[in-house]
Scaffold this motif. Structure first.
Motif, mmCIF file in Angstrom:
data_model
loop_
_atom_site.group_PDB
_atom_site.id
_atom_site.type_symbol
_atom_site.label_atom_id
_atom_site.label_comp_id
_atom_site.label_asym_id
_atom_site.label_seq_id
_atom_site.Cartn_x
_atom_site.Cartn_y
_atom_site.Cartn_z
ATOM 1 N N ILE A 139 0.844 -1.205 0.000
ATOM 2 C CA ILE A 139 0.000 0.000 0.000
ATOM 3 C C ILE A 139 0.879 1.254 0.000
ATOM 4 C CG2 ILE A 139 -1.676 1.333 1.335
ATOM 5 C CD1 ILE A 139 -2.914 -1.314 2.201
ATOM 6 N N THR A 140 1.940 1.233 0.782
ATOM 7 C CA THR A 140 2.828 2.386 0.830
ATOM 8 C C THR A 140 3.439 2.648 -0.541
ATOM 9 O OG1 THR A 140 3.381 1.654 3.052
ATOM 10 C CG2 THR A 140 4.726 3.410 2.128
ATOM 11 N N ALA A 141 3.867 1.584 -1.185
ATOM 12 C CA ALA A 141 4.478 1.736 -2.510
ATOM 13 C C ALA A 141 3.487 2.325 -3.502
ATOM 14 C CB ALA A 141 4.983 0.385 -3.002
ATOM 15 N N GLU A 142 2.230 1.859 -3.406
ATOM 16 C CA GLU A 142 1.209 2.363 -4.323
ATOM 17 C C GLU A 142 0.953 3.846 -4.069
ATOM 18 O OE1 GLU A 142 0.185 1.143 -6.879
ATOM 19 O OE2 GLU A 142 -1.737 2.047 -7.411
ATOM 20 N N ALA A 143 0.931 4.210 -2.796
ATOM 21 C CA ALA A 143 0.698 5.620 -2.446
ATOM 22 C C ALA A 143 1.845 6.473 -2.969
ATOM 23 C CB ALA A 143 0.567 5.756 -0.936
ATOM 24 N N GLU A 144 3.046 5.961 -2.893
ATOM 25 C CA GLU A 144 4.203 6.714 -3.383
ATOM 26 C C GLU A 144 4.158 6.884 -4.895
ATOM 27 O OE1 GLU A 144 7.378 4.562 -1.587
ATOM 28 O OE2 GLU A 144 7.190 5.709 0.288
ATOM 29 N N ARG A 145 3.727 5.815 -5.549
ATOM 30 C CA ARG A 145 3.600 5.895 -7.012
ATOM 31 C C ARG A 145 2.577 6.954 -7.404
ATOM 32 N NH1 ARG A 145 0.426 4.465 -10.942
ATOM 33 N NH2 ARG A 145 -1.154 3.604 -9.544
ATOM 34 N N ILE A 146 1.446 6.956 -6.701
ATOM 35 C CA ILE A 146 0.382 7.913 -7.006
ATOM 36 C C ILE A 146 0.859 9.335 -6.718
ATOM 37 C CG2 ILE A 146 -1.858 8.716 -6.158
ATOM 38 C CD1 ILE A 146 -2.676 5.725 -6.047
ATOM 39 N N SER A 147 1.571 9.510 -5.610
ATOM 40 C CA SER A 147 2.085 10.831 -5.265
ATOM 41 C C SER A 147 2.997 11.357 -6.365
ATOM 42 C CB SER A 147 2.871 10.771 -3.957
ATOM 43 O OG SER A 147 2.024 10.383 -2.921
ATOM 44 N N ALA A 148 3.867 10.514 -6.845
ATOM 45 C CA ALA A 148 4.813 10.932 -7.885
ATOM 46 C C ALA A 148 4.078 11.312 -9.162
ATOM 47 C CB ALA A 148 5.799 9.802 -8.144
ATOM 48 N N GLU A 149 3.064 10.473 -9.490
ATOM 49 C CA GLU A 149 2.298 10.731 -10.702
ATOM 50 C C GLU A 149 1.568 12.061 -10.622
ATOM 51 O OE1 GLU A 149 0.739 6.780 -12.166
ATOM 52 O OE2 GLU A 149 -1.042 8.033 -12.376
ATOM 53 N N LEU A 150 0.959 12.305 -9.447
ATOM 54 C CA LEU A 150 0.191 13.530 -9.250
ATOM 55 C C LEU A 150 1.118 14.743 -9.256
ATOM 56 C CD1 LEU A 150 -2.505 12.693 -6.574
ATOM 57 C CD2 LEU A 150 -2.883 13.518 -8.895
ATOM 58 N N SER A 151 2.292 14.593 -8.682
ATOM 59 C CA SER A 151 3.239 15.702 -8.657
ATOM 60 C C SER A 151 3.478 16.191 -10.077
ATOM 61 C CB SER A 151 4.567 15.262 -8.048
ATOM 62 O OG SER A 151 4.359 14.805 -6.742
ATOM 63 N N GLU A 152 3.667 15.238 -10.957
ATOM 64 C CA GLU A 152 3.947 15.580 -12.350
ATOM 65 C C GLU A 152 2.746 16.268 -12.999
ATOM 66 O OE1 GLU A 152 5.276 12.765 -15.931
ATOM 67 O OE2 GLU A 152 6.374 12.469 -14.024
ATOM 68 N N GLU A 153 1.558 15.674 -12.784
ATOM 69 C CA GLU A 153 0.342 16.228 -13.395
ATOM 70 C C GLU A 153 0.056 17.628 -12.889
ATOM 71 O OE1 GLU A 153 -3.056 13.600 -13.116
ATOM 72 O OE2 GLU A 153 -1.830 11.914 -13.847
ATOM 73 N N PHE A 154 0.202 17.797 -11.566
ATOM 74 C CA PHE A 154 -0.062 19.130 -10.991
ATOM 75 C C PHE A 154 0.939 20.149 -11.529
ATOM 76 C CE2 PHE A 154 -2.317 17.394 -6.959
ATOM 77 C CZ PHE A 154 -3.508 17.381 -7.644
ATOM 78 N N SER A 155 2.170 19.747 -11.718
ATOM 79 C CA SER A 155 3.183 20.661 -12.246
ATOM 80 C C SER A 155 2.746 21.216 -13.591
ATOM 81 C CB SER A 155 4.522 19.945 -12.407
ATOM 82 O OG SER A 155 4.992 19.525 -11.155
ATOM 83 N N LYS A 156 2.294 20.329 -14.484
ATOM 84 C CA LYS A 156 1.844 20.762 -15.817
ATOM 85 C C LYS A 156 0.649 21.678 -15.698
ATOM 86 C CE LYS A 156 3.373 16.647 -18.228
ATOM 87 N NZ LYS A 156 2.875 15.277 -18.442
ATOM 88 N N LYS A 157 -0.278 21.267 -14.836
ATOM 89 C CA LYS A 157 -1.527 21.992 -14.679
ATOM 90 C C LYS A 157 -1.257 23.420 -14.192
ATOM 91 C CE LYS A 157 -5.921 21.363 -12.438
ATOM 92 N NZ LYS A 157 -6.712 20.543 -11.570
ATOM 93 N N PHE A 158 -0.413 23.531 -13.202
ATOM 94 C CA PHE A 158 -0.113 24.864 -12.665
ATOM 95 C C PHE A 158 0.599 25.710 -13.714
ATOM 96 C CE2 PHE A 158 -0.027 23.329 -8.006
ATOM 97 C CZ PHE A 158 -1.409 23.220 -8.045
ATOM 98 N N ALA A 159 1.404 25.053 -14.513
ATOM 99 C CA ALA A 159 2.127 25.782 -15.548
ATOM 100 C C ALA A 159 1.159 26.446 -16.519
ATOM 101 C CB ALA A 159 3.061 24.841 -16.284
#
Lengths: 316, 353
Positions: free
Chosen positions: B109-129
């Protein structure tokens, strides 16, 4: 109250296609020693197991001391003492432990057990082997232990399945002494054996063959019933075949029972004639005429063995 | 039997261990107050194959207690300041609550949460840009996971000890009971028992009590070795461990009785015991979390008594809970015990065959 201690009513047991006990109607009177006799595989043990409530009959039932074994097996078990053909006590318990264990099961109190075990061990002369493991005992000792075990709760009915099988003649004699003593005190005994010489100790006998009762009565009744005439024994110096060829042509001989070889070269036979006193000299003369050397010839008292072989042959 | 058994074993292994661990039940507590950026997080978990969001709850404490009770394998808490801090400082946390008594599951579960966090970080970066005109500098967003592991970290021995204890108890009591009864058939001593007026329940209970004592000695042994040599920790009461072990031993004794009624000799009895034994290893969560089984066979573990024993033991030993906490496991075991006892008394006929 019925006068029978054990009464089998159409007792039948089939194992698949094989019928071990076939419609057995056996009655053991109260206070008698009843000998249940038959060859190996005749169904004695199967019948006895059904009587004891160890096996369920396929059909029919047995009434023991007025109680139906099919309907109320546990009640029957309390009333009988059973000694099986094989040693069925615990081999890794000592003599005393075995008796104490089953004493408890039969509901004896601790003081009763103590007294009874001492008494029984003296009776069967095992008092010096009280703390031996049952497995360490000899075959005869184990039989004695089994008998003591069957007597623990002073049963009114004793059922003994080949109690003397495989034990030496002196011990066999001792065993029959026990049985007669117990019987004198009022215990009914049903005993199986294939030692025919033991049959004379019984009040009455039942002969079983292929699951059927083929004769029933006192030893003398059974012997008298078997032949209508005298039994004669003749020993000759001649081969079995040679003697047979001659004997079959003699009219006086009603029936030939058997031939047996006699060392060094000879043959003995038992046959039945109407009257030994008049017929035997004629037969001897005839044999003499055929140049056969007659060693012995005479009337024999009919043995249980003869009777049994005859009845077996008729029964099958 | 000898030929079929290995094939059966392989099939069971294949079914049990063939897949990956997926569809772990979790809850989400989304406390994110404004701007709904937290919603993206929940969506990611909804889409994930690894996790199944079974419920949304209010607040960190509720989420935490559900994990603690064992209702779900993990919980995600999105803090109230999630959107705010994300937009201000481009960094935020999501909190993952996992159960330390199930280290494998916790890790997944921790690994999955980390994967999701990383994915979202990237998506949010683009979105904010796109949305912020001055974001050409492309300052990236960073979402971190903050793991809260209940019951702290556990050693491997802690995770495996309940299973080992259960297996040893099951193996020894089942085989001993079955063989001891079958041996009576073989030696003929059962005939004397049958011809004696002993009540069959007395006979069976006598066997039970004897092998119960053996089972208790076995449990003591396992615990002494576990604690003495491998630093096994028992956080709850050791008496509770014995209690659940006794209950489990009764189930196994009943099982042994049943085995003895279908076996003609000792070899058959041992083989039949192994047939009961295999599913117990594979489907009880001993090696492999029961959550990992494919959907269509996920009911099997619930038919295996060892499952409840392991779960209950983990509750007492790793989580340090009292009996009240594992009442459902105790209840299931009691049910099995009553069932096997009744069945074995019924199946044991005081007759020869």
């Amino acid at each position: 109250m019925t006068k029978y201690a054990i009464e089998c009513r159409n007792l039948t047991k089939t194992f698949g296609a094989f019928t071990a006990v076939d419609n057995l109607n056996l009655r053991v009177r109260k206070g008698e020693i009843f000998g249940f006799i038959g060859p190996n595989g005749a169904g004695k043990t199967t019948a006895i197991r059904m009587i004891c409530g160890v096996l369920s009959p396929s059909t029919g039932t047995a009434i023991i001391d007025g109680i139906d074994v099919v309907k109320n097996p546990e009640e029957v078990k309390q009333r009988i003492g059973y000694m099986a053909q094989n040693f069925i006590l615990y081999g890794d318990l000592t003599t005393h432990e075995n008796l104490d264990f089953y004493g408890t099961i039969y509901g004896l109190s601790q003081s009763q057990r103590k007294q009874r075990i001492k008494q029984l061990l003296e009776l069967v002369k095992l008092q010096d082997f009280e703390n031996y493991l049952a497995n360490e005992l000899s075959g005869g000792m184990r039989n004695r232990l089994s008998l003591a075990n069957a007597l623990l709760h002073e049963p009114k009915i004793l059922i003994l399945d080949e109690p003397t099988a495989g034990i030496d003649p002196p011990l066999r004699r001792t065993f029959w002494q026990f049985f007669r003593e117990l019987n004198a005190k009022g215990t009914t005994i049903l005993v199986t054996t294939h030692y025919l010489d033991e049959a004379k100790h019984c009040d009455r006998l039942g002969l079983i063959s292929n699951g059927n009762l083929i004769a029933e009565g006192s030893p003398t009744e059974i012997v008298r019933k078997v032949y209508n005439g005298d039994l004669v024994q003749v020993t000759v110096r001649e081969s079995e075949q040679g003697l047979r060829n001659i004997l079959v042509d003699i009219d006086e001989i009603k029936e030939i029972l058997f031939f047996r070889d006699i060392e060094p070269r000879g043959c003995q036979t038992h046959f039945v004639v109407e009257n030994a006193d008049s017929d035997l000299p004629k037969i001897q003369k005839l044999l003499y005429g055929k140049k056969i050397d007659v060693l012995t010839a005479g009337k024999v008292s009919i043995s249980m063995e003869d009777a049994f072989i005859k009845l077996m042959a008729e029964g099958s | 039997m000898i030929i079929i058994q290995p094939a059966m074993m392989m099939i069971l292994f294949g079914i049990a261990f063939g897949g990956e661990i997926t569809h772990l039940p979790i809850v989400i507590s989304n406390a994110d107050s404004d701007n709904n950026l937290g919603w993206y997080v929940t969506q990611k978990f909804e889409e994930s194959e690894v996790t199944d969001v079974v419920e949304y709850v209010n607040g960190f404490e509720n989420a935490r207690s559900l994990v603690e009770k064992g209702r779900v394998k993990g919980a995600i808490h999105i803090p109230s300041t999630f959107s705010e801090t994300l937009q201000e400082s481009k960094a935020a946390n999501i909190i993952v609550i996992v159960d330390g008594s199930l280290p494998q599951i916790a890790q997944i579960i921790t690994a999955e949460a980390e994967r999701i966090s990383a994915e979202l970080s990237e998506e949010f970066s683009k979105k904010f840009a796109v949305t912020t005109s001055i974001a050409v500098t492309s300052e990236s967003v960073r979402i971190s996971t903050f793991k809260i592991q209940l019951y702290g970290t556990t050693k491997n021995i802690d995770a495996f000890a309940p299973g080992v204890m259960g297996l040893v108890v099951q193996m020894i009591t089942t085989i001993f009971t079955a063989v001891s009864l079958v041996r009576e058939k073989e030696s003929g001593s059962i005939e004397m028992i049958i011809v004696s007026p002993i009540h069959k329940a007395d006979f069976i209970v006598g066997k039970f009590v004897t092998y119960m004592l053996v089972a208790l000695a076995v449990i003591c042994n396992v615990l002494i070795v576990g604690i003495g040599f491998f630093g096994l920790s028992i956080r709850g009461s050791i008496l509770d461990v014995f209690l659940i072990s006794i209950l489990f031993a009764i189930v196994c004794l009943g099982l042994g009785m049943l085995v003895s009624t279908i076996s003609k000799n000792q070899l058959q009895a041992v083989q039949a015991t192994i047939i009961f034994f295999l599913p117990s290893i594979l489907f009880s969560g001993f090696f492999f979390p029961i959550e990992a089984f494919p959907r269509n066979i996920s009911w099997i573990p619930y038919l295996v008594p060892l499952t409840y024993y392991i779960n209950g033991c983990r509750g007492i030993m790793t989580k340090g809970k009292s009996l009240g906490y594992i009442y459902s496991d105790l209840l299931a075991l009691a049910l099995f015990a009553v069932l096997t006892l009744i069945l074995s008394i019924q199946r044991f006929v005081k007759k020869l065959e």
